[in-house]
Enzyme design. Structure first.
Site, PDB file in Angstrom:
ATOM      1  N   THR A   7      -5.273  -1.637  -1.279  1.00  0.00           N
ATOM      2  CA  THR A   7      -4.228  -2.110  -0.388  1.00  0.00           C
ATOM      3  C   THR A   7      -3.163  -2.905  -1.141  1.00  0.00           C
ATOM      4  O   THR A   7      -2.009  -2.978  -0.730  1.00  0.00           O
ATOM      5  CB  THR A   7      -4.853  -2.992   0.705  1.00  0.00           C
ATOM      6  N   VAL A  17      -6.753 -12.152   4.037  1.00  0.00           N
ATOM      7  CA  VAL A  17      -7.881 -11.602   3.289  1.00  0.00           C
ATOM      8  C   VAL A  17      -7.774 -10.079   3.299  1.00  0.00           C
ATOM      9  O   VAL A  17      -7.713  -9.465   4.365  1.00  0.00           O
ATOM     10  CB  VAL A  17      -9.223 -12.042   3.905  1.00  0.00           C
ATOM     11  N   PHE A  18      -7.720  -9.464   2.120  1.00  0.00           N
ATOM     12  CA  PHE A  18      -7.663  -8.007   1.983  1.00  0.00           C
ATOM     13  C   PHE A  18      -9.063  -7.485   1.681  1.00  0.00           C
ATOM     14  O   PHE A  18      -9.790  -8.073   0.866  1.00  0.00           O
ATOM     15  CB  PHE A  18      -6.698  -7.605   0.859  1.00  0.00           C
ATOM     16  N   ASP A  19      -9.423  -6.384   2.338  1.00  0.00           N
ATOM     17  CA  ASP A  19     -10.788  -5.881   2.193  1.00  0.00           C
ATOM     18  C   ASP A  19     -10.914  -4.797   1.127  1.00  0.00           C
ATOM     19  O   ASP A  19     -11.990  -4.286   0.912  1.00  0.00           O
ATOM     20  CB  ASP A  19     -11.299  -5.345   3.533  1.00  0.00           C
ATOM     21  N   LYS A  20      -9.840  -4.420   0.469  1.00  0.00           N
ATOM     22  CA  LYS A  20      -9.935  -3.427  -0.602  1.00  0.00           C
ATOM     23  C   LYS A  20      -8.758  -3.592  -1.555  1.00  0.00           C
ATOM     24  O   LYS A  20      -7.642  -3.904  -1.140  1.00  0.00           O
ATOM     25  CB  LYS A  20      -9.986  -1.997  -0.056  1.00  0.00           C
TER      26      LYS A  20
END
Length: 247
Positions: free
Chosen positions: A200, A194-197
């Site tokens: 990235t 899971v990438f938070d932005k």
């Protein structure tokens, strides 16, 4: 660094102290954290924040070590020495991560602790056995040394640490920081990431979208862009190819 008498001097990052006035030219990477006091520019902070888009910089903006000044020269005041910068904190974090041993590395270290005494004992018994068998000291010693060389535990002792260091270095070159030595093992067991932005997930290199019939316009823009280090200028130059620089 700007001296008190107004002279500029090139100094090592380790010689910069808090409160020093720093001049940063376009294209230079900051070695210390600083507050901008003069100048308007843009900064590439992808190493610090992961955001690939440049950020506007003006008086009052705080820039961290590792950021790259892109368009115009700026002047700022150092907040702390290089050893206390954000970049130094990241380096210490990486060192701490490398020092934390993974499961395989602990297994290899345990095996080596048992294997080395066994190897030395075998070599000693080999030396004694050949002496008893009637061989000379020189011949027995050569055979014992050969036993040490053949059963050398270096590969076992070095394989796991070298793999960890090489993998960490390659990930760092790609912009990925490991905070723990066992992160690689835990990543192997991951089913989802899971990438938070969104920043990235971007490459961080703008690319010019060409339209039919705009070749002449791109060439004229490239003649100006070749004198700039801005990412958008670099995209225009990459699309246009080599050429002259506008006077």
């Amino acid at each position: 660094r700007l001296a008190r008498d107004g002279r500029t001097e090139a100094v090592r990052a380790g010689d910069i102290a808090a409160g020093d006035t720093i001049l940063v030219a376009p294209g230079e990477r900051l070695a210390v954290d600083m507050d901008v006091t003069e100048g308007v520019s843009e900064a590439d902070e992808s190493l610090v924040s992961g955001e690939s888009l440049p950020r506007a910089v003006a008086a009052g903006t705080r820039l961290f070590a590792g950021s790259v000044n892109l368009t115009q020269p700026v002047r700022g005041r150092a907040i702390a020495p290089a050893s206390d910068s954000l970049l130094a904190d990241i380096a210490r974090m990486l060192e701490a991560g490398e020092q934390r041993r993974s499961t395989y590395r602990r297994i290899a270290d345990k095996a080596v602790s048992l294997y080395i005494p066994l190897v030395h004992t075998t070599a000693a018994l080999t030396f004694i056995g050949w002496l008893i068998a009637g061989a000379g000291v020189r011949e027995a010693l050569m055979i014992a040394v050969s036993t040490l060389i053949i059963t050398c535990p270096c590969a076992l002792a070095l394989a796991a640490p070298v793999v960890q260091v090489v993998a960490s270095g390659r990930l760092f070159a790609k912009g990925v920081f490991l905070r723990s030595g066992d992160a690689l093992e835990r990543i192997a067991g991951c089913g989802h990431i899971v990438f938070d932005k969104t920043g990235t997930l971007t490459i961080g290199e703008p690319k010019l979208i060409r339209e039919p019939g705009d070749e002449a316009l791109v060439m004229r823009a490239a003649s100006l862009a070749r004198a700039s280090r801005h990412p958008l200028s670099r995209a225009i130059v990459a699309a246009a190819g080599p050429g002259t620089v506008a006077a």
